[in-house]
Design a protein around this motif. Structure first.
Motif, short mmCIF file in Angstrom:
data_model
loop_
_atom_site.label_atom_id
_atom_site.label_comp_id
_atom_site.label_asym_id
_atom_site.label_seq_id
_atom_site.Cartn_x
_atom_site.Cartn_y
_atom_site.Cartn_z
N ASP A 23 -4.36 -4.40 -5.07
CA ASP A 23 -2.93 -4.58 -4.90
C ASP A 23 -2.32 -3.56 -3.94
N GLU A 24 -3.07 -2.58 -3.54
CA GLU A 24 -2.55 -1.54 -2.67
C GLU A 24 -3.05 -1.76 -1.25
N ILE A 25 -2.13 -1.75 -0.28
CA ILE A 25 -2.46 -1.88 1.13
C ILE A 25 -2.24 -0.53 1.79
N VAL A 26 -3.27 -0.03 2.43
CA VAL A 26 -3.17 1.27 3.07
C VAL A 26 -3.61 1.17 4.52
N GLY A 27 -3.19 2.15 5.33
CA GLY A 27 -3.65 2.23 6.70
C GLY A 27 -2.87 1.42 7.71
N ASP A 28 -1.75 0.78 7.28
CA ASP A 28 -0.98 -0.04 8.22
C ASP A 28 0.27 0.69 8.73
N GLY A 29 0.46 1.93 8.30
CA GLY A 29 1.60 2.70 8.77
C GLY A 29 2.91 2.38 8.07
N TYR A 30 2.85 1.57 7.01
CA TYR A 30 4.08 1.18 6.31
C TYR A 30 4.54 2.27 5.36
#
Length: 216
Positions: A23-30
């Motif tokens: 559920d966690e998105i990382v590394g996209d700069g958000y």
């Protein structure tokens, strides 16, 4: 084989905060905006709304009218984008919110929707008439070239306003209503700023009575 099954099972385990790792998105700069961040940006937008000269806008000065409308349009666009950031900032699954939190969130959403609707219906059309008047493509000139005995004709098109008189009327309307248009924007920006503050205050009170707290 046992090792592969163990790794597969580990991927679906919780990260310790009750959420799956998927559920966690990382590394996209958000970086999410908090309600305090959004409230602060609304405060800044209020100071960026272009002022109206004491003598008003000159309807015959097309450049100054365009500049004023363009500046205000930029602010309105950013306002609408900030409103879109409210939902992600207040999101939580329904079962994690108290009944009072649901009610407060509903009031916040309704009031912000009202702010957007007033600006979209009373301000945006007047700015659009100035910044994007209706145009049509017409033949500006015909270029004729000769290659030997072969004659080639090429149409060169240009865009012209369909109704120049309407464009003049729109400038006059914006000129005489500029102060009230600015007032409408400021009134709704201030309302959004206050609504967020009231919501945060209600959140603090509700969290003292319900461990689930608000959706923030």
């Amino acid at each position: 084989m046992a090792s592969k099954k163990s790794n597969k099972k580990q991927k679906t385990e919780s990260n310790g905060n009750g959420k799956r790792k998927e559920d966690e998105i990382v590394g996209d700069g958000y970086e999410s905006l908090s309600l305090e961040d959004i409230q602060h940006r609304v405060n800044q937008l209020c100071h960026r709304i272009p002022k109206v000269p004491p003598t008003g806008l000159d309807p015959d000065d097309e450049d100054s009218i365009l500049d004023w409308a363009s500046e205000l349009q930029t602010v309105v666009e950013e306002f609408n984008l900030l409103v879109c950031c409210i939902s992600p900032a207040t999101y939580k699954w329904g079962s994690e919110r108290s009944g009072a939190a649901d009610q407060h969130l509903g009031v916040l959403s309704a009031e912000l929707g009202s702010c957007q609707e007033q600006i979209s219906s009373t301000v945006t059309p007047r700015l659009t008439n100035i910044l994007a008047p209706a145009v049509d493509l017409v033949v500006d000139k015909i270029v004729v070239t000769m290659e030997g005995e072969i004659e080639t004709k090429q149409n060169v098109y240009t865009s012209k306003q369909i109704d120049p008189e309407f464009a003049i009327l729109c400038r006059r309307i914006l000129s005489r209503n500029a102060k009230l248009i600015r007032q409408v924007c400021l009134a709704n920006f201030h309302k959004m700023h206050r609504c967020i503050g009231d919501y945060l205050q209600a959140q603090m009170k509700d969290s003292q009575h319900d461990s689930r707290g608000f959706s923030y």
